[in-house]
Design a protein around this motif. Structure first.
Motif, mmCIF file in Angstrom:
data_model
loop_
_atom_site.group_PDB
_atom_site.id
_atom_site.type_symbol
_atom_site.label_atom_id
_atom_site.label_comp_id
_atom_site.label_asym_id
_atom_site.label_seq_id
_atom_site.Cartn_x
_atom_site.Cartn_y
_atom_site.Cartn_z
ATOM 1 N N ASN A 134 0.834 -1.196 0.000
ATOM 2 C CA ASN A 134 0.000 0.000 0.000
ATOM 3 C C ASN A 134 0.873 1.253 0.000
ATOM 4 N N PHE A 135 1.087 1.831 -1.196
ATOM 5 C CA PHE A 135 1.911 3.035 -1.290
ATOM 6 C C PHE A 135 1.221 4.228 -0.630
ATOM 7 N N ASP A 136 -0.097 4.178 -0.497
ATOM 8 C CA ASP A 136 -0.821 5.294 0.123
ATOM 9 C C ASP A 136 -0.521 5.429 1.611
ATOM 10 N N ILE A 137 0.069 4.385 2.192
ATOM 11 C CA ILE A 137 0.361 4.431 3.627
ATOM 12 C C ILE A 137 1.417 5.477 3.958
ATOM 13 N N GLN A 138 2.091 5.969 2.916
ATOM 14 C CA GLN A 138 3.104 7.000 3.132
ATOM 15 C C GLN A 138 2.502 8.240 3.815
ATOM 16 N N GLU A 139 1.222 8.469 3.571
ATOM 17 C CA GLU A 139 0.561 9.646 4.163
ATOM 18 C C GLU A 139 0.490 9.541 5.678
ATOM 19 N N ASN A 140 0.507 8.307 6.204
ATOM 20 C CA ASN A 140 0.403 8.111 7.652
ATOM 21 C C ASN A 140 1.767 7.880 8.325
ATOM 22 N N TYR A 146 10.187 6.561 10.535
ATOM 23 C CA TYR A 146 9.886 5.435 9.650
ATOM 24 C C TYR A 146 10.633 5.558 8.312
ATOM 25 N N THR A 147 11.185 4.436 7.864
ATOM 26 C CA THR A 147 11.720 4.296 6.507
ATOM 27 C C THR A 147 11.606 2.825 6.124
ATOM 28 N N GLY A 148 11.724 2.518 4.848
ATOM 29 C CA GLY A 148 11.567 1.114 4.469
ATOM 30 C C GLY A 148 11.515 0.872 2.978
#
Length: 487
Positions: A134-140, A146-148
């Protein structure tokens, strides 16, 4: 007393330095908390964990890295809020006195859980993730912590591959377990097909019931299947079936060419494709973790959005569909290739060859020794024969010489016997002659012998010294021509 105090003080100082050294070593140990979304036996999770831990252990050989690992098990347990609260309480109780240096998590559910509970569990500890679709999780994401590494099931490279090796495929079936991961992949599939392959016909079959999926596949009977994610497929009783069982049921449901988008699915009957790779996901996350251990912050480490995917294929399926190696991309991995007899038994063959070489060398040494021995025996036999011949010749010569000596001795003995006999005869004749006979040695007139008659004439019975003197006078008189030889 003073010496004892000094020794005690020295001992305490040494003990202090040992404790300080041990405490420093413990303090330098890096503690990493690992949270996996799925269970330990799940192949994808297993390879992610292996890629992560193995890479860090190889990178920090001289340092101590301690891993504490937990599994959310959301392939078999529903990941709802109640379960999340339960798992949070479990971790809070278990790790109340534990503060890691880094937290690592794999796949979407674990990251979602940490976004919600990490601050309450471990405070401001940095987090590294991998396998997140889920690339949209970047917003949270709070990038300060966090990095990954993101995981992307890439449909476009697979469709380009299929158009090159299976150009007659009209409809593609996208098969998944209708999990959150599948739904995220489904959105990517729709966007990619719409933008790159608008004329490609496709159908999405998404359900967590294995019986439903198999029933639908039997309707199609044949064609092309894309596997998205099937780790959450359940049986008729609601229990999650093993990946092996799910894949076997799908393969046997018809005559399909099955494309995988994940390396964990490359089992019997699966063709392959451009797949996500669990090991390289974990490895990439370990590289980011190493930077954090070395003092970098997550904010300074960019997110990895290019998924480390690879082309992987099953050799039996290539052979089944008549696909040659040259038709595949240059950089690829071929699984389950038939090993040649040499490759299959390489170590045994080399062991046998080595053993044969040793045996041959031993045999050659033995042959050489036998040859030398025979040569020595032959030389010894020749020397023995020569010595025997010489002995025989010498013995023959000695025998001949001995014979000659014996003959000569016998001849001399015979001659001596004759002479003795003649002397005896002569002596007898002389003694019996009535004429006086005597003999003297000339010229001195030394008397040699005289017979009995000569002695009688001389008035003697036996010739003594006086007789010899007389015989000498007689001889001189006889020689001078005088006749006065008688008194």
């Amino acid at each position: 007393m003073t010496n004892k105090i000094r020794l005690s003080g020295l001992f305490l100082i040494l003990l202090y330095f040992c404790l300080v050294t041990a405490t420093t070593a413990l303090a330098q140990s890096t503690r990493i908390f690992i949270l996996h979304s799925y269970h330990q036996e799940y192949p994808w999770t297993n390879t992610e964990n292996k890629g992560f831990t193995q890479t860090l252990n190889d990178r920090f050989v001289s340092e101590s890295i301690n891993f504490s690992t937990e599994y959310l098990d959301t392939k078999r347990v529903e990941f709802n809020k109640a379960y999340q609260e339960f798992f949070y309480r479990y971790l809070k109780e278990k790790y109340d006195q534990f503060l890691p240096d880094v937290v690592f998590c794999s796949d979407d559910d674990a990251l979602v859980f940490l976004i919600r509970f990490k601050a309450r569990l471990f405070g401001d500890v940095p987090v590294v993730f991998c396998g997140v679709n889920n690339f949209d999780i970047q917003e949270n994401l709070n990038r300060q912590y966090y990095t990954g590494v993101f995981e992307k099931k890439e449909i476009i490279p697979n469709l380009k591959l299929l158009n090159g090796i299976f150009p007659r495929s009209k409809t593609i079936l996208f098969l998944g377990d209708n999990s959150p991961t599948h739904r995220a992949i489904e959105q990517t599939i729709k966007v990619d097909i719409a933008s790159q392959f608008p004329e490609q016909q496709h159908t999405i079959l998404a359900n967590d019931k294995l019986s439903y999926l198999v029933k639908q596949l039997k309707i199609y009977k044949q064609g092309l299947i894309f596997l998205t994610t099937i780790g959450g497929i359940k049986d008729e009783h609601g229990n999650v079936v093993s990946l092996k069982k799910a894949l076997s049921a799908i393969v046997s449901s018809g005559d399909f060419r099955i494309i995988s988008m994940e390396d964990a699915y490359l089992q019997k009957g699966i063709f392959g494709g451009y797949v996500t790779n669990g090991f390289y996901q974990g490895k990439a996350a370990a590289e980011l973790t190493a930077q954090i251990i070395q003092g970098n912050t997550p904010l300074s480490i960019p997110l990895v959005k290019e998924s480390p995917n690879q082309y992987m294929f099953n050799y039996p399926q290539l052979k089944k569909f008549g696909i040659t190696i040259s038709q595949l991309p240059e950089k690829k991995i071929i699984l389950n290739t038939p090993h040649s007899f040499y490759l299959q038994y390489k170590y045994r063959i080399w062991s046998a060859v080595f053993f044969l070489i040793i045996q041959m060398l031993v045999i050659l040494v033995l042959i050489q020794n036998i040859h030398k021995r025979k040569k020595a025996e032959s030389a010894l036999q020749k020397a023995r024969d020569g010595l025997e011949n010489k002995i025989i010749e010498r013995t023959s010569e000695l025998t001949k010489t001995n014979t000659n000596l014996n003959n000569e001795i016998n001849e001399r003995k015979q001659t001596q016997d004759i002479l003795d006999s003649q002397n005896q005869l002569m002596s007898t004749l002389l003694e019996n002659l009535q004429v006086g006979v005597f003999m003297v040695a000339a010229p001195a007139g030394k008397p040699l012998l005289a017979n009995r008659r000569a002695l009688e004439m001389l008035g003697r019975g036996i010739m003594g010294d006086a007789d010899k003197s007389t015989l000498a006078q007689v001889y001189r008189a006889f020689k001078s021509g005088t006749n006065d030889i008688y008194p």
